[in-house]
Design a protein around this motif. Sequence first.
Motif, PDB file in Angstrom:
ATOM      1  N   SER A   1       0.097  10.790   1.658  1.00  0.00           N
ATOM      2  CA  SER A   1      -1.108  10.474   2.423  1.00  0.00           C
ATOM      3  C   SER A   1      -2.346  10.345   1.528  1.00  0.00           C
ATOM      4  O   SER A   1      -3.409   9.923   1.983  1.00  0.00           O
ATOM      5  CB  SER A   1      -1.353  11.558   3.483  1.00  0.00           C
ATOM      6  N   HIS A   2      -2.220  10.715   0.251  1.00  0.00           N
ATOM      7  CA  HIS A   2      -3.353  10.607  -0.666  1.00  0.00           C
ATOM      8  C   HIS A   2      -3.644   9.149  -0.972  1.00  0.00           C
ATOM      9  O   HIS A   2      -2.783   8.275  -0.849  1.00  0.00           O
ATOM     10  CB  HIS A   2      -3.068  11.361  -1.983  1.00  0.00           C
ATOM     11  N   ARG A   3      -4.824   8.902  -1.406  1.00  0.00           N
ATOM     12  CA  ARG A   3      -5.193   7.529  -1.768  1.00  0.00           C
ATOM     13  C   ARG A   3      -4.523   7.116  -3.074  1.00  0.00           C
ATOM     14  O   ARG A   3      -4.095   7.961  -3.852  1.00  0.00           O
ATOM     15  CB  ARG A   3      -6.718   7.423  -1.915  1.00  0.00           C
ATOM     16  N   THR A   4      -4.436   5.826  -3.286  1.00  0.00           N
ATOM     17  CA  THR A   4      -3.866   5.301  -4.511  1.00  0.00           C
ATOM     18  C   THR A   4      -4.991   4.728  -5.369  1.00  0.00           C
ATOM     19  O   THR A   4      -6.171   4.938  -5.084  1.00  0.00           O
ATOM     20  CB  THR A   4      -2.809   4.222  -4.189  1.00  0.00           C
ATOM     21  N   ASN A   5      -4.640   3.992  -6.416  1.00  0.00           N
ATOM     22  CA  ASN A   5      -5.672   3.358  -7.245  1.00  0.00           C
ATOM     23  C   ASN A   5      -5.197   1.973  -7.681  1.00  0.00           C
ATOM     24  O   ASN A   5      -4.052   1.567  -7.413  1.00  0.00           O
ATOM     25  CB  ASN A   5      -6.023   4.238  -8.452  1.00  0.00           C
TER      26      ASN A   5
ATOM     27  N   TYR B   1       1.523   6.258  -7.151  1.00  0.00           N
ATOM     28  CA  TYR B   1       0.410   7.120  -7.561  1.00  0.00           C
ATOM     29  C   TYR B   1       0.820   8.592  -7.467  1.00  0.00           C
ATOM     30  O   TYR B   1       0.543   9.393  -8.368  1.00  0.00           O
ATOM     31  CB  TYR B   1      -0.806   6.853  -6.679  1.00  0.00           C
TER      32      TYR B   1
ATOM     33  N   GLU C   1       0.834  -1.198   0.000  1.00  0.00           N
ATOM     34  CA  GLU C   1       0.000   0.000   0.000  1.00  0.00           C
ATOM     35  C   GLU C   1       0.875   1.257   0.000  1.00  0.00           C
ATOM     36  O   GLU C   1       0.587   2.230  -0.714  1.00  0.00           O
ATOM     37  CB  GLU C   1      -0.918  -0.004   1.219  1.00  0.00           C
TER      38      GLU C   1
ATOM     39  N   ARG D   1       1.038   4.049  -3.004  1.00  0.00           N
ATOM     40  CA  ARG D   1       0.789   5.480  -2.817  1.00  0.00           C
ATOM     41  C   ARG D   1       1.917   6.318  -3.398  1.00  0.00           C
ATOM     42  O   ARG D   1       1.680   7.381  -3.984  1.00  0.00           O
ATOM     43  CB  ARG D   1       0.614   5.789  -1.328  1.00  0.00           C
TER      44      ARG D   1
END
Length: 216
Positions: A162-166, A112, A105, A109
């Motif tokens: 800290s942003h979300r990934t995909n 991304y 994870e 991130r």
Amino acid sequence: MLTRKAQMRFFFFTNSLLFLLFCLLVTPTKASAPAMILWGPLLPTSESKKAADVTKLQASIGRERTSAIQASTIHKDRAAVQVSRNEQRTAVRSGKARISKRDIELLSRLVYAEGRGEPYEGQVAIAAVVLNRVESPQFPNTVPGVIFARNAFSPVQDGQLSHRTNDTARKAVMDAINGKDPSGGALYFFNPKTATSDWIWSRKQTLRIANHVFAH
């Protein structure tokens, strides 16, 4: 009345007898000899001295053997640690290591944050750079250690991590873990348009994928 000659003989005899008695009283007998030896320092005999020398030699040899064994043990322990670290690095790069979900994870991130808007090949290359660093002795041998190293990646400094990934970034990470490396073994990548470090330009550039240059 004794004659003068008789007096002389008597006087000589008497003095001799007194002198003999004096010598008998003052001179120690054989029985008292050991007691007198105890009064002075007991000097080692040649045999005891040899035994003492042998004991010292054995002790010295024992210390040398102990030091050699300790040095050998330390060397083996260090070698074992190094082999373990190398095996761990190789295992990570070949996809055989147990990389935690948290590591995946975290790397997703980063991919991304660094590679959104880049082609899929470029995203796999970014993940590969991180794994190449894990494999290299120049960098920490864990994914978090590489990512959070000081001044390693700008998204860590500016908070974008800290942003979300995909799913695309996660797939790119898994492909890199399983052995894909479009970067050609690169240890660095940067965007020539936004790079602010003069040092990064000194690295040997190998290829460019979209907006990123990859280097060793």
